[in-house]
Design a protein around this motif. Structure first.
Motif, short mmCIF file in Angstrom:
data_model
loop_
_atom_site.label_atom_id
_atom_site.label_comp_id
_atom_site.label_asym_id
_atom_site.label_seq_id
_atom_site.Cartn_x
_atom_site.Cartn_y
_atom_site.Cartn_z
N GLY A 339 17.03 28.51 38.39
CA GLY A 339 17.95 27.40 38.22
C GLY A 339 18.60 27.35 36.86
O GLY A 339 19.28 26.37 36.53
N CYS A 373 14.85 22.41 42.71
CA CYS A 373 14.32 22.18 41.38
C CYS A 373 14.99 20.95 40.79
O CYS A 373 16.06 20.53 41.24
CB CYS A 373 14.52 23.41 40.47
SG CYS A 373 16.21 23.63 39.87
N ARG A 375 16.67 19.30 37.47
CA ARG A 375 17.27 19.69 36.20
C ARG A 375 17.71 18.45 35.46
O ARG A 375 18.17 17.47 36.06
CB ARG A 375 18.47 20.61 36.44
CG ARG A 375 18.07 22.02 36.82
CD ARG A 375 19.23 22.87 37.27
NE ARG A 375 20.45 22.70 36.50
CZ ARG A 375 21.62 23.22 36.84
NH1 ARG A 375 21.72 23.93 37.95
NH2 ARG A 375 22.69 23.04 36.10
N PRO A 382 16.80 13.08 35.83
CA PRO A 382 16.90 14.46 36.34
C PRO A 382 17.49 14.48 37.75
O PRO A 382 17.32 13.54 38.54
CB PRO A 382 15.45 14.94 36.33
CG PRO A 382 14.78 14.10 35.30
CD PRO A 382 15.44 12.75 35.39
#
Length: 509
Positions: A339, A373, A375, A382
């Motif tokens: 990612g 994921c 980030r 996030p």
């Protein structure tokens, strides 16, 4: 207030267009929006009596029909999610999938219901043929949110192991609101329901159409196997919008003139790469139609789009064809497997964020974790990103271009080889309609095997090799090239690479 649940949007459309034609069955039977809504209410009552409620999974295992569409809507109306199964799938596979997601009831026609009764622990069975009146539960959105799962679509992906992709009401509404507006769907449009209901293309066919007052024409899988019959059906049903995988259009290509004589105004395709020569032939045959290239795995439905320019005499072919730009409410990035963003113009995995990505895989939190994921964001909490697994690049103008799947870029005798590049070369050879390239042999000693759809009398392997030798280095020319009248297809209409690969497993380089 705008509907925030898919069934609310369907109910609102049914009220607005009560007397309009909603569905046309494969046999030609017409259903109005009012009739469809009434059937959905009846099915909802029967499902509730069988114990289905908010959060339940309702399996639907029957041929394409207005009753099947009503059952899908009914599950949504209850706050349950529908799980469509391939009517042609082996019974053992359907039994395993039904058990995997724990269906609370199974809607099936008589032959499949009889099969299901023999399962070790059959769920409650609901048959159209034995429908008994049941009071529909009152429409209520109490406690429900747009993050509730609306449907679960099982897909094998590249591993061959079924995975249940959970998709929410927010996902569905985000897609159909954009898609309907992009195509300009409206009352009077007649939309081809070519995709089976267990394939994500059906979300457009059904729900984008039925929330905007259009008519959905159901194409049965038997007719779909005969291109001339499909061409006649498109003309007779006055189809104005068509959406399918490119393979279906490649098969239909010899009958393009029949299709062009109809009312087609928009041709949409997704799911795999469209062979450029075949695409150009369609553009010449339908210069008045709008062509749209949509891209996205089941986990996002469609996350990029590209509207092709209108064809004019002398228009150069579009090769390579762009995936286009991000759809509204999607943020896209090119990053590595972890990612971490990569700078342009590097090739990397396409990652997507927004309400259109999957909620996860049913019963498989580990697999869900592997493809997503979190980030950090500059201006908030996030954000959750999904890795499509597809390799892409972005040009200076901002267009995304497909570079292949992670399993379509291999090392062959030390060389990096894109299987898609070899396929493109084959598709540029005279007489070839479509191509697929697979690998065979043990790890570390792979061989390339090519398969092309063409006239086996007019197109021969030696001539293909001669043409490839002018286009590719020797190490990229397949060891064997097989000419077939058509390539095998999966139940969703894509090229079935597993079937091509299976008999080739023992080939030695």
């Amino acid at each position: 207030m705008n509907p925030y649940l898919l069934d609310q949007a369907l109910a609102a459309a049914a009220r607005r267009h009560a007397g309009a034609e909603a569905l046309v069955s494969a046999e030609g039977e017409s259903w109005s929006y009012a009739r469809l809504a009434a059937a959905a209410a009846d099915w909802a009552g029967r499902m509730a009596a069988a114990g289905c409620a908010r959060g339940s999974r309702v399996g639907v295992w029957m041929p394409k029909s207005p009753q099947a569409v009503a059952a899908l809507w009914a599950a949504l109306r209850l706050g349950a999610c529908y799980v469509p199964f391939d009517p042609a799938a082996p019974p053992a596979r359907v039994a395993a999938l039904a058990a995997d997601c724990g269906v609370a009831a199974l809607v099936a026609d008589a032959p499949r219901a009889e099969t299901a009764r023999a399962w070790p622990q059959p769920p409650p069975l609901l048959l159209p043929e034995s429908a008994a009146p049941a009071a529909a539960p009152p429409l209520s959105s109490a406690g429900r949110t747009s993050d509730d799962v609306a449907y679960i679509l099982y897909t094998s992906g590249s591993t061959g192991v079924p995975k249940g992709v959970m998709l929410t009401h927010a996902h569905a509404l985000n897609f159909i609101a954009w898609a309907g507006a992009e195509i300009g769907l409206r009352p009077g449009d007649r939309v081809a329901s070519h995709a089976p209901f267990h394939f994500d293309l059906s979300v457009f066919d059904l729900w984008a159409s039925l929330t905007r007052g259009a008519t959905v024409c159901l194409l049965d899988p038997v007719t779909a196997r005969f291109p001339q019959a499909v061409a006649d059906w498109v003309r007779e049903r006055r189809i104005s919008v068509w959406y399918s995988v490119p393979s279906a259009l490649v098969q239909l290509l010899p009958h393009a003139e029949r299709v062009a004589a109809g009312a087609l105004r928009a041709l949409l395709f997704a799911g795999e790469v469209f062979p450029p020569p075949a695409l150009e032939t369609w553009r010449r045959a339908l210069p008045q139609a709008a062509f749209h290239n949509w891209y996205g795995p089941t986990e996002t439905n469609v996350c990029t789009h590209y509207r092709l320019p209108r064809w004019r005499p002398g228009t150069p072919p579009l090769a390579p064809l762009p995936l286009g730009v991000a759809c509204p409410n999607f943020e896209l990035a090119i990053a590595d497997a972890a990612g971490v963003p990569l700078p342009a113009p590097e090739v990397g995995f396409l990652w997507a964020r927004g309400p259109g990505i999957l909620a996860g895989y049913w019963g498989d939190t580990e697999r869900s974790r592997q493809v997503c994921c979190w980030r950090p964001a500059a201006d908030g909490p996030p954000q959750r990103w999904y890795n499509t697994g597809d390799l892409v690049r972005r040009d200076p103008a901002g267009w995304f271009f497909f570079e292949g799947r992670r399993d379509q870029v291999i090392k062959l005798r030390g060389y990096r080889v894109s299987l898609r590049e070899v396929e493109c070369a084959l598709e540029s050879c005279a007489g070839v309609r479509q191509a697929a390239v697979v690998t065979a042999g043990p790890e570390g000693a792979l061989a390339l095997l090519g398969f092309v759809a063409a006239d086996p009398v007019a197109v021969q392997e030696p001539e293909l090799r001669r043409q490839l030798s002018r286009l590719l280095p020797a190490y990229m020319v397949p060891q064997r090239i097989e000419v077939r009248s058509a390539l095998p297809a999966t139940s969703s209409g894509k090229v079935d690479r597993q079937r091509l690969r299976a008999p080739a497993a023992g080939v030695q380089p």
